[in-house]
Design an enzyme around this catalytic site. Structure first.
Site, PDB file in Angstrom:
ATOM      1  N   LYS A 286     -14.332  50.103 149.055  1.00 57.22           N
ATOM      2  CA  LYS A 286     -15.380  49.485 148.250  1.00 57.22           C
ATOM      3  C   LYS A 286     -14.978  48.070 147.842  1.00 57.22           C
ATOM      4  CE  LYS A 286     -16.948  53.803 146.085  1.00 57.22           C
ATOM      5  NZ  LYS A 286     -18.348  53.789 146.548  1.00 57.22           N
ATOM      6  N   ARG A 360     -20.133  64.163 149.996  1.00 51.23           N
ATOM      7  CA  ARG A 360     -20.871  65.191 150.747  1.00 51.23           C
ATOM      8  C   ARG A 360     -19.943  66.054 151.594  1.00 51.23           C
ATOM      9  NH1 ARG A 360     -24.529  60.768 153.595  1.00 51.23           N
ATOM     10  NH2 ARG A 360     -24.141  59.888 151.522  1.00 51.23           N
TER      11      ARG A 360
END
Length: 504
Positions: A286, A360
Site C-alpha cells: 500500500k 477474502r
C-alpha cells in the site's frame, strides 16, 4: 458510572444537573416543563426566552439554577420532531447531552425524556444507558498521564468524565433493572470492539487477539478453541495460511462457541469476523500515506468478539459460533507473491492476482470451516473493500446476499441499533472477470464493482447455508465526534449482531 431508574417526579430530583429532552414540535416549554420545581422552571423558561432556544435535534442549552433548589444546572437537549423519535434519534440526542454533562463536570445527573412509542420506558432506559456510556467513553490506555488534571485538559473527548451516578426518571412500572443491565452490556461490548480497533498493531496481534478471545470465553462461559498453524495445515487452509506466511507472528484461528445452558438451541448461527491485525498490502504494498490506519483491518473480528462478549452475558437460546482467522499481511521473504496459487480448504484453487486482496483469502477458509459446523446461517463482517467506501461513504456498510430473509433481518437489527446497511446486488456475471487461466479463480477482478466481485469470490466457499456478507470498511472508523460516537474505532457491528441473534 452507576445507572438507576427512579420513579419520581422530575421536580423532585436533586443533584448536580438534570438533563431534559424537549421536542421541536412538542408542547410549549411552560407546559413541557410543568413537572419541574416551580422555581427551577421559572429560571429555565426565562433563559429559553432570552436565548430563543428551539429544541431542534441535538441542540443544547445549559441553565444555571443554583439557590436552594437542590439542583445546580438544567441541561436542555432538543429531540427533534416527535414523528422521528426512535431509539437511535434518542441515543444521538442524549449522547450530545451527556457530553454537556461532562463539560460542566457534573458528578450526579438526572435524565428526563419522553418515553419511546415502541418499547415504552424499558426501551427508553436501555437506549439512554447505551448512549451515555458510549458518548462518555474515552480511550486513555496509551497516554502517560491518565487523568485530565495531569493532561491540562488535552483530551480527544472533551475532558475527563466526573459523572459517577445517573438517575433515569421514569413514570411507570417496569423491569428497569434489566433494561439498565442490557444497555450497559451492549455499551461494554461496543467499547471493547472500539478499543480493539483503535489499538495499534504492536498491541493487537494474532496472539493477543487469541488471548482476548480466551478471556471472553472464560469470563462468560463460552467454549474456546484456538487452532494453531499445524491444525490449520491438517484442515487444508491454504488460503488463510498463504496470507499468514508473510509474518513472523503465528496464525491463530479462533473459534468461540456459545451454547444455551438449559435448553436445546432453537437455531445455530456462525459469525465470522475478518481478523487482519495489520494490512501492509503484502508485496502489492500500500502507499505510505494512510497505512497507519490499516490497524483497523480487524474491525470485523472486533465486532464478532464484542458480540461474543455481549451474548455470553445475555444468554439467548441460540447457539452461536464466533470465528476469526487472525494474522497480519506483511512484506517479507516468506510472503506470497502475485501469481502464486493457493488451495483453500474446500479444494478450490486461487491465483493471487493481488496480495492486497488478502482478507477474502482468510475468509474463504473461515467460511468453509463455518459451513461444516452445520449452522442455519452464516454472517461475515469484513473491512473488505475500499470500493464500498467509495460507493456508500463512511457511515454505511454494504450488505450482499442471495437470501432476502437474512438481508431483512440484518437491516432490521441495524435500524434498531443505529447502524446503517445498504444492499448491493450479487451480479453473477461480474464473476467472469475473476476467472483464471491457471487456477479456478483469481482473488481480484476489475476495478469496477469491487465490492460485488469480492462478495462473489466469497460465495465460492459457501455451498448451501444461507449467508450474508457485510462490508464494514467505511463505518468501522471515524474522524468525527457526533452524537454518542467518538473519534477512532466505532465498534460498528456489535449491536447489530447482538440484535440479529436475539431476534432469531
Amino acid at each position: 458510572m452507576e445507572f438507576e431508574a427512579v420513579r419520581i417526579s422530575p421536580g423532585k430530583y436533586r443533584g448536580d444537573a438534570l438533563l431534559v429532552g424537549l421536542f421541536q414540535d412538542g408542547p410549549e416549554p411552560a407546559l413541557a416543563l410543568a413537572a419541574l420545581d416551580a422555581a427551577v422552571a421559572a429560571v429555565v423558561l426565562e433563559v429559553i426566552s432570552e436565548e430563543e432556544f428551539k429544541p431542534k435535534s441535538r441542540q443544547k442549552l445549559t441553565v444555571r439554577v443554583g439557590g436552594d433548589t437542590g439542583l445546580r444546572k438544567v441541561v436542555l437537549v432538543g429531540l427533534g420532531e416527535q414523528a422521528k423519535y426512535k431509539p437511535e434519534s434518542l441515543r444521538q440526542c442524549i449522547g450530545e447531552g451527556a457530553r454537556t454533562l461532562k463539560a460542566i463536570k457534573a458528578t450526579t445527573a438526572g435524565v428526563w425524556v419522553p418515553p419511546l412509542g415502541e418499547g415504552g420506558e424499558e426501551a427508553t432506559v436501555e437506549a439512554l444507558v447505551e448512549a451515555i456510556r458510549l458518548a462518555l467513553h474515552e480511550d486513555r490506555r496509551f497516554r502517560s498521564k491518565k487523568s485530565d488534571s495531569e493532561e491540562n485538559g488535552n483530551s480527544n473527548n472533551g475532558g475527563e468524565n466526573k459523572l459517577t451516578k445517573v438517575s433515569l426518571v421514569v413514570a411507570g412500572e417496569g423491569d428497569y433493572a434489566a433494561a439498565v443491565r442490557r444497555g450497559n452490556i451492549l455499551a461494554e461490548g461496543t467499547i471493547f470492539a472500539r478499543e480493539l480497533v483503535s489499538a495499534p498493531a504492536n498491541y493487537v496481534t494474532s496472539v493477543t487477539l487469541a488471548e482476548q478471545a480466551t478471556a471472553i470465553a472464560e469470563a462468560n462461559g463460552l467454549e474456546c478453541e484456538i487452532l494453531e498453524k499445524e491444525d490449520c495445515e491438517r484442515l487444508g487452509m491454504g488460503a488463510y495460511l498463504g496470507v499468514a506466511q508473510g509474518t513472523d507472528l503465528p496464525p491463530k484461528f479462533i473459534h468461540l462457541t456459545y451454547k444455551p445452558a438449559h435448553s436445546a438451541p432453537r437455531k445455530r448461527i456462525a459469525i465470522i469476523g475478518k481478523g487482519i491485525t495489520f494490512d501492509s498490502g503484502g508485496l502489492s504494498i500500500k502507499p505510505a500515506k494512510g497505512m497507519e490506519l490499516m490497524k483497523v483491518d480487524m474491525g470485523g473480528a472486533a465486532a464478532a468478539l464484542g458480540a461474543a462478549k455481549v451474548l455470553g452475558q445475555l444468554k439467548p437460546d441460540i447457539e452461536v459460533h464466533f470465528i476469526v482467522a487472525a494474522t497480519e499481511n506483511m512484506v517479507s521473504g516468506h510472503a506470497i507473491h502475485p501469481g502464486d496459487i493457493l488451495t483453500a480448504s474446500n479444494g478450490k484453487t486461487i491465483e493471487v492476482d493481488n496480495t492486497d486482496a488478502e482478507g477474502r483469502l482468510t475468509l474463504a477458509d473461515a467460511l468453509v470451516f463455518s459451513e461444516k459446523l452445520g449452522v442455519d446461517a452464516i454472517v461475515d463482517l469484513a473491512t473488505l473493500t475500499g470500493a464500498c467506501v467509495v460507493a456508500l461513504g463512511n457511515d454505511i456498510a454494504g450488505l450482499l446476499t442471495e437470501n432476502e430473509e437474512l438481508a431483512r433481518q440484518i437491516r432490521a437489527a441495524g435500524e434498531a441499533s443505529g447502524e446503517k446497511f445498504w444492499q448491493l446486488p450479487m451480479e453473477e456475471s461480474y464473476f467472469e472477470g475473476m476467472k483464471s487461466v491457471v487456477a479456478d479463480m483469481r482473488n481480484t477482478g476489475s476495478r469496477e464493482g469491487g465490492t460485488i466481485t469480492a462478495a462473489l469470490f466469497l460465495k465460492q466457499f459457501v455451498e448451501k447455508t444461507p449467508w450474508v456478507h457485510l462490508d464494514i470498511a467505511g463505518p468501522v472508523w471515524t474522524e468525527k465526534q457526533k452524537g454518542y460516537t467518538n473519534r477512532g474505532g466505532t465498534g460498528f457491528g456489535v449491536r447489530t449482531l447482538v440484535r440479529f441473534v436475539l431476534a432469531q
